[in-house]
Design a protein around this motif. Sequence first.
Motif, PDB file in Angstrom:
ATOM      1  N   ARG A  33       0.563  -1.229  -0.414  1.00 30.60           N
ATOM      2  CA  ARG A  33       0.634   0.069   0.364  1.00 30.60           C
ATOM      3  C   ARG A  33       0.624   1.238   0.198  1.00 30.60           C
ATOM      4  NH1 ARG A  33      -4.087  -0.676  -2.387  1.00 30.60           N
ATOM      5  NH2 ARG A  33      -5.196  -2.716  -0.699  1.00 30.60           N
ATOM      6  N   ASN A  46      -4.587  -5.861  -7.893  1.00 27.30           N
ATOM      7  CA  ASN A  46      -5.733  -5.466  -7.412  1.00 27.30           C
ATOM      8  C   ASN A  46      -7.039  -5.559  -7.239  1.00 27.30           C
ATOM      9  OD1 ASN A  46      -4.264  -4.116  -5.385  1.00 27.30           O
ATOM     10  ND2 ASN A  46      -3.870  -2.330  -6.836  1.00 27.30           N
ATOM     11  N   ASP A  90     -10.601  -1.022  -6.125  1.00 29.41           N
ATOM     12  CA  ASP A  90      -8.930  -0.273  -5.833  1.00 29.41           C
ATOM     13  C   ASP A  90      -8.773   0.307  -6.484  1.00 29.41           C
ATOM     14  OD1 ASP A  90      -9.950  -2.022  -3.472  1.00 29.41           O
ATOM     15  OD2 ASP A  90      -7.763  -2.611  -3.473  1.00 29.41           O
ATOM     16  N   GLN A  91      -8.000  -0.341  -7.913  1.00 31.77           N
ATOM     17  CA  GLN A  91      -7.726   0.388  -8.780  1.00 31.77           C
ATOM     18  C   GLN A  91      -8.132   2.107  -9.042  1.00 31.77           C
ATOM     19  OE1 GLN A  91      -6.143  -1.483 -12.623  1.00 31.77           O
ATOM     20  NE2 GLN A  91      -5.316  -3.227 -10.875  1.00 31.77           N
ATOM     21  N   GLU A 118      -7.755   3.884  -6.255  1.00 33.98           N
ATOM     22  CA  GLU A 118      -6.067   4.553  -5.830  1.00 33.98           C
ATOM     23  C   GLU A 118      -6.172   5.645  -7.006  1.00 33.98           C
ATOM     24  OE1 GLU A 118      -4.412   1.194  -6.231  1.00 33.98           O
ATOM     25  OE2 GLU A 118      -5.278   0.447  -3.901  1.00 33.98           O
ATOM     26  N   TYR A 162     -12.924   4.081   0.011  1.00 34.73           N
ATOM     27  CA  TYR A 162     -11.553   3.372  -0.657  1.00 34.73           C
ATOM     28  C   TYR A 162     -10.828   4.944   0.022  1.00 34.73           C
ATOM     29  CZ  TYR A 162      -7.415   1.790  -1.640  1.00 34.73           C
ATOM     30  OH  TYR A 162      -6.428   1.001  -1.588  1.00 34.73           O
ATOM     31  N   SER A 172      -7.186   5.997   0.421  1.00 34.45           N
ATOM     32  CA  SER A 172      -5.096   5.151   0.627  1.00 34.45           C
ATOM     33  C   SER A 172      -4.528   5.105   1.804  1.00 34.45           C
ATOM     34  CB  SER A 172      -4.529   5.699  -0.596  1.00 34.45           C
ATOM     35  OG  SER A 172      -4.111   6.738  -0.849  1.00 34.45           O
TER      36      SER A 172
END
Lengths: 172, 263
Positions: free
Chosen positions: B85, B115, B119-120, B123, B216, B218
């Motif tokens: 991460r 991932n 998540d991608q 992110e 989400y 990061s």
Amino acid sequence: MHEKKAAILGEIPRLRRYARSLLRDRDAADDLVQDCLERALVRLDNWQTGESPRRWLFTIMHHLFIDQMRKVNRRGEATMLPLEAGEAVAQPAEQMESIASREIIDALQAISPDRRAALVMVAIEGFSYAEAANILGVPAGTLMSRIARGREELRGLLDDTARRRAIRIVEK
Amino acid sequence: MIRRDFSERDIHMAIDGELPADERAAYDAWLDANPEMKARSARFTADRTALRAAFAGVLDEAVPVRLRKVVFGETPVKAAVSRSRWWLAAAAAVLVVAGGLGGYLAGIDRVGQENPAEDQLAEQAIAAHVVFAAEKRHAVEVPASDKDHLQTWLSNRVGLKLVAPDLTANGFQLVGGRLLPAGESKAAMLLYEDDKGERISLFVTAQSSQNAKGTYASAQDGPQAVYWLDKGYGCAVVGSLPREQLAVVAKSAYGQLMAGLAS
């Protein structure tokens, strides 16, 4: 399945050596290897029987490394410490490194990650140009120019270090 | 004996064992005739030996237990995602360089599918927000004053009918938008700002094949993303607002985006 895992286990020393030459710091290098292994195990099915586990694993690890370098670079961290600064950061003496080894390891860390990877791949890991180009995902011409520039850069840094050492001796 | 012109390039090939055997004799003769090249070859050869020696010891070290455990399945695989991460938190880099490295990154992506897609997306959206929402003068490519053009342009590029949601009821005005890379495809980013200068962004791509939604973050105190993925598109709303407030804004934005897509 077990055979595959045994084959992967057998490659760990080589992966660790590659990681260490790329990252120097032992823990960071083992982190990279661990990420590589975890990624490999998740996609064990992608690994074709007959394909060399070494090539497969090195490819995964190289992608992880380049990915990381680009990100770290952008964050502005000193991934390319000038040699003096590199010397100032006292590395824990985890093993007896000769002065010559330490100098060349420092110099290797100071060249660009792409060149470092290319050079290490052939000069230390002993891959052929074709294999290395394949693993790094670049054309053979690019690989060759990275190796040539990497070697020249490395030699230039070592010459600088030697010159500084000579000056220091003279000053004493 | 083969006669041809040699160059420095051949020094590297010779050192790395890539020089064809039938050229070796001619090469050696060339080296002998060029003392400068011969000296260079000797230095590079010595460096190669020193490099190998410097790392030779690693092969003899015992394999650390933690690595052995990975292979024999004692470490939950999920751990890979969390340890990585800290790299991903800096995912901004991928966005910034992706333009010039399209093909290269596409290669990486194939290996990097661990991932989940959501998540991608989150992110990428957070990375874009971190980079561009901080920009005072260059946050957007097309300003809100040119909203019609902005919508048409981004719709064409991303391949979705995009309507910039009106978030004035939530206190946010459209600042403008920009086009960004998102993996192998493209994303639209719309930036909004409230009267205190707080910014949020909407990140929309046409690249998704699964359904998911969630929030989400990061980094501990970094911006959060609220995202939806549906067949054919993905959307994330990113900001540093309190979670409930962000959820409200996101819901409003999502509703309007959906209505726009369907219109």
